[in-house]
Scaffold this motif. Sequence first.
Motif, PDB file in Angstrom:
ATOM      1  N   THR A  43      49.347  51.692  48.794  1.00  0.00           N
ATOM      2  CA  THR A  43      50.328  52.750  48.537  1.00  0.00           C
ATOM      3  C   THR A  43      51.724  52.169  48.300  1.00  0.00           C
ATOM      4  O   THR A  43      52.703  52.902  48.230  1.00  0.00           O
ATOM      5  CB  THR A  43      50.393  53.719  49.735  1.00  0.00           C
ATOM      6  OG1 THR A  43      50.753  52.971  50.911  1.00  0.00           O
ATOM      7  CG2 THR A  43      49.047  54.394  49.963  1.00  0.00           C
ATOM      8  N   GLY A  44      51.801  50.827  48.188  1.00  0.00           N
ATOM      9  CA  GLY A  44      53.102  50.204  47.981  1.00  0.00           C
ATOM     10  C   GLY A  44      53.783  49.795  49.265  1.00  0.00           C
ATOM     11  O   GLY A  44      54.817  49.126  49.239  1.00  0.00           O
ATOM     12  N   MET A  45      53.220  50.202  50.401  1.00  0.00           N
ATOM     13  CA  MET A  45      53.811  49.789  51.679  1.00  0.00           C
ATOM     14  C   MET A  45      52.748  49.838  52.773  1.00  0.00           C
ATOM     15  O   MET A  45      51.746  50.533  52.660  1.00  0.00           O
ATOM     16  CB  MET A  45      55.003  50.684  52.054  1.00  0.00           C
ATOM     17  CG  MET A  45      54.708  52.167  52.148  1.00  0.00           C
ATOM     18  SD  MET A  45      54.043  52.708  53.744  1.00  0.00           S
ATOM     19  CE  MET A  45      55.457  52.436  54.797  1.00  0.00           C
ATOM     20  N   VAL A  46      52.993  49.047  53.826  1.00  0.00           N
ATOM     21  CA  VAL A  46      52.166  49.089  55.032  1.00  0.00           C
ATOM     22  C   VAL A  46      53.115  49.288  56.197  1.00  0.00           C
ATOM     23  O   VAL A  46      54.099  48.552  56.336  1.00  0.00           O
ATOM     24  CB  VAL A  46      51.374  47.771  55.222  1.00  0.00           C
ATOM     25  CG1 VAL A  46      50.599  47.789  56.544  1.00  0.00           C
ATOM     26  CG2 VAL A  46      50.416  47.536  54.057  1.00  0.00           C
ATOM     27  N   GLU A  47      52.835  50.297  57.015  1.00  0.00           N
ATOM     28  CA  GLU A  47      53.753  50.592  58.116  1.00  0.00           C
ATOM     29  C   GLU A  47      53.794  49.450  59.120  1.00  0.00           C
ATOM     30  O   GLU A  47      54.847  49.079  59.632  1.00  0.00           O
ATOM     31  CB  GLU A  47      53.335  51.896  58.809  1.00  0.00           C
ATOM     32  CG  GLU A  47      54.347  52.332  59.855  1.00  0.00           C
ATOM     33  CD  GLU A  47      53.988  53.661  60.500  1.00  0.00           C
ATOM     34  OE1 GLU A  47      54.680  54.034  61.466  1.00  0.00           O
ATOM     35  OE2 GLU A  47      53.018  54.316  60.047  1.00  0.00           O
ATOM     36  N   GLY A  48      52.635  48.865  59.403  1.00  0.00           N
ATOM     37  CA  GLY A  48      52.597  47.781  60.382  1.00  0.00           C
ATOM     38  C   GLY A  48      52.524  48.318  61.794  1.00  0.00           C
ATOM     39  O   GLY A  48      52.187  49.480  62.017  1.00  0.00           O
ATOM     40  N   GLY A  49      52.864  47.469  62.755  1.00  0.00           N
ATOM     41  CA  GLY A  49      52.762  47.852  64.153  1.00  0.00           C
ATOM     42  C   GLY A  49      51.846  46.913  64.907  1.00  0.00           C
ATOM     43  O   GLY A  49      51.919  45.697  64.730  1.00  0.00           O
ATOM     44  N   GLU A  50      50.954  47.501  65.730  1.00  0.00           N
ATOM     45  CA  GLU A  50      50.109  46.671  66.589  1.00  0.00           C
ATOM     46  C   GLU A  50      48.658  46.733  66.134  1.00  0.00           C
ATOM     47  O   GLU A  50      48.179  47.778  65.704  1.00  0.00           O
ATOM     48  CB  GLU A  50      50.218  47.141  68.046  1.00  0.00           C
ATOM     49  CG  GLU A  50      51.626  47.008  68.595  1.00  0.00           C
ATOM     50  CD  GLU A  50      51.666  47.029  70.116  1.00  0.00           C
ATOM     51  OE1 GLU A  50      50.594  46.885  70.744  1.00  0.00           O
ATOM     52  OE2 GLU A  50      52.763  47.175  70.664  1.00  0.00           O
ATOM     53  N   ALA A  51      47.973  45.602  66.239  1.00  0.00           N
ATOM     54  CA  ALA A  51      46.540  45.548  65.930  1.00  0.00           C
ATOM     55  C   ALA A  51      45.877  44.543  66.858  1.00  0.00           C
ATOM     56  O   ALA A  51      46.485  43.539  67.241  1.00  0.00           O
ATOM     57  CB  ALA A  51      46.310  45.156  64.473  1.00  0.00           C
ATOM     58  N   VAL A  52      44.628  44.837  67.193  1.00  0.00           N
ATOM     59  CA  VAL A  52      43.808  43.930  68.008  1.00  0.00           C
ATOM     60  C   VAL A  52      42.679  43.421  67.126  1.00  0.00           C
ATOM     61  O   VAL A  52      42.112  44.173  66.322  1.00  0.00           O
ATOM     62  CB  VAL A  52      43.235  44.660  69.245  1.00  0.00           C
ATOM     63  CG1 VAL A  52      42.321  43.728  70.042  1.00  0.00           C
ATOM     64  CG2 VAL A  52      44.373  45.172  70.122  1.00  0.00           C
ATOM     65  N   ILE A  53      42.355  42.131  67.250  1.00  0.00           N
ATOM     66  CA  ILE A  53      41.379  41.519  66.362  1.00  0.00           C
ATOM     67  C   ILE A  53      40.537  40.533  67.158  1.00  0.00           C
ATOM     68  O   ILE A  53      41.039  39.926  68.113  1.00  0.00           O
ATOM     69  CB  ILE A  53      42.130  40.798  65.202  1.00  0.00           C
ATOM     70  CG1 ILE A  53      41.170  40.381  64.083  1.00  0.00           C
ATOM     71  CG2 ILE A  53      42.924  39.609  65.700  1.00  0.00           C
ATOM     72  CD1 ILE A  53      41.914  39.889  62.843  1.00  0.00           C
ATOM     73  N   ASP A  54      39.257  40.409  66.787  1.00  0.00           N
ATOM     74  CA  ASP A  54      38.439  39.305  67.305  1.00  0.00           C
ATOM     75  C   ASP A  54      38.377  38.270  66.188  1.00  0.00           C
ATOM     76  O   ASP A  54      37.674  38.450  65.199  1.00  0.00           O
ATOM     77  CB  ASP A  54      37.038  39.790  67.683  1.00  0.00           C
ATOM     78  CG  ASP A  54      36.139  38.641  68.167  1.00  0.00           C
ATOM     79  OD1 ASP A  54      36.559  37.465  68.079  1.00  0.00           O
ATOM     80  OD2 ASP A  54      35.001  38.919  68.611  1.00  0.00           O
ATOM     81  N   ALA A  55      39.142  37.186  66.326  1.00  0.00           N
ATOM     82  CA  ALA A  55      39.219  36.151  65.288  1.00  0.00           C
ATOM     83  C   ALA A  55      38.381  34.929  65.651  1.00  0.00           C
ATOM     84  O   ALA A  55      38.616  33.843  65.119  1.00  0.00           O
ATOM     85  CB  ALA A  55      40.679  35.754  65.063  1.00  0.00           C
ATOM     86  N   SER A  56      37.387  35.113  66.534  1.00  0.00           N
ATOM     87  CA  SER A  56      36.568  33.960  66.922  1.00  0.00           C
ATOM     88  C   SER A  56      35.717  33.462  65.762  1.00  0.00           C
ATOM     89  O   SER A  56      35.263  32.318  65.765  1.00  0.00           O
ATOM     90  CB  SER A  56      35.672  34.318  68.111  1.00  0.00           C
ATOM     91  OG  SER A  56      34.848  35.431  67.800  1.00  0.00           O
ATOM     92  N   GLY A  57      35.515  34.315  64.733  1.00  0.00           N
ATOM     93  CA  GLY A  57      34.730  33.899  63.578  1.00  0.00           C
ATOM     94  C   GLY A  57      35.498  33.048  62.596  1.00  0.00           C
ATOM     95  O   GLY A  57      34.907  32.283  61.836  1.00  0.00           O
TER      96      GLY A  57
END
Length: 430
Positions: free
Chosen positions: A158-172
């Motif tokens: 949409t031309g922008m990303v609001e952002g903020g907080e995210a949780v991720i499993d990056a073990s892969g």
Amino acid sequence: MGAVTAEARPWTAPVASGPVTATVRLPGSKSMTARALVLSALADGPSEIRRPLRARDTTLMAAGLRALGVAIDTSSDDAWTVEPGPLRGPATVDVGLAGTIMRFAPPVAALADGTVTFDGDPHARNRPLRPIVEALRALGVVVDSSPSGGLPLVVHGTGMVEGGEAVIDASGSSQFVSGLLLSAPRFGKGLVLRHEGPPVPSAPHLRMTTHMLRAAGAVVDESVPDVWVVEPGPLHGHTWEIEPDLSGAAPFFAAAMVTGGAVTLAGWPRDSWQPVGTLTELLTALGAEVSQGDDGLTVRGTGELRGIDADLSEVSELTPVVAALAALAGSPSSLRGVAHIRGHETDRIAALAHELGKAGAGIVEHPDGLDITPGPLRPATFETYADHRMAHAAAVIGLASRGTELTDVACTSKTLPEFPELWAGLVTGS
């Protein structure tokens, strides 16, 4: 939309008749070139990328960013120029088999105005992508993915990303974190990214990401383990000096170790963003002497290859070449900490177990690595699995084992198109 892959090129690995002694100049780091392209595409002014890697992964990355509206001139081998423009769709991005593109480019696409479709080689659809997709959705981006959470992927920007907080499993893959961090300064609220799960592999690649973000003007806090905070703000145009590729140098260093020779990687900077300290410890444990001088980084074979017990989680890209060295050593080895490489270009643990076993090594496969007991070498045909690092491992075995055939050496074009010619010249001294 699968990519057209190069025709298979069978190859007989050359046998070393004596010590391999040479100075090699290798192309730039794939990891640094990919990050420089993304940061330059998101900057507020022009950038230059000096001594970039020209290979399939990086030219596809440039093409993908071009499709989004970025002007990238790759006509010179010495320096590429990047002029950012408004990011827009509709666009289609071919990721090939590159983890960097499938994980770094979707967050960029989320900043574009329009729809961006991603797909690639058949096996690319098997490479893990879900953590990035779910993180983008948590940040408000609309993403369509395959049932497995991977390719083909459609990002509705949409031309922008609001952002903020995210949780991720990056073990892969550490690329899940890097991919989100590289675009995060352009998010309205920046990003607080938290990893929850088993340890993130390849920590040096994460340090490269945060170093390069700061070089482009971003404010990044990684003082809390497994949490990355990126402030919103502009990324600036920058002149990127790309280092020679350390992972790509590994088979050449191995040639010195197997043959009792010496190989110098020219142009190696004294202050590197790559894990040269870890590489030095590893090769020294295997029996090499490693030194750095004004002429570059030199690895000498001592005439002895020793088995090792090593956690390779920080330098997992080196696993295939280290496994080949272990198969040629004088005592058994245990390599561990690399469960995530089952999701690389191929399942590298299973592939190494199968191919090294054919060449005469005793192999015990574990979920996160291999036990390798050297055995009498025998001629073997190595399947390369469209994986450049598997071809490198086979070439190392071929130094000491006459009759080592590769089903396809063309797969080395992924990161080093001139590998077969460079290698043959090195080994035969021509």
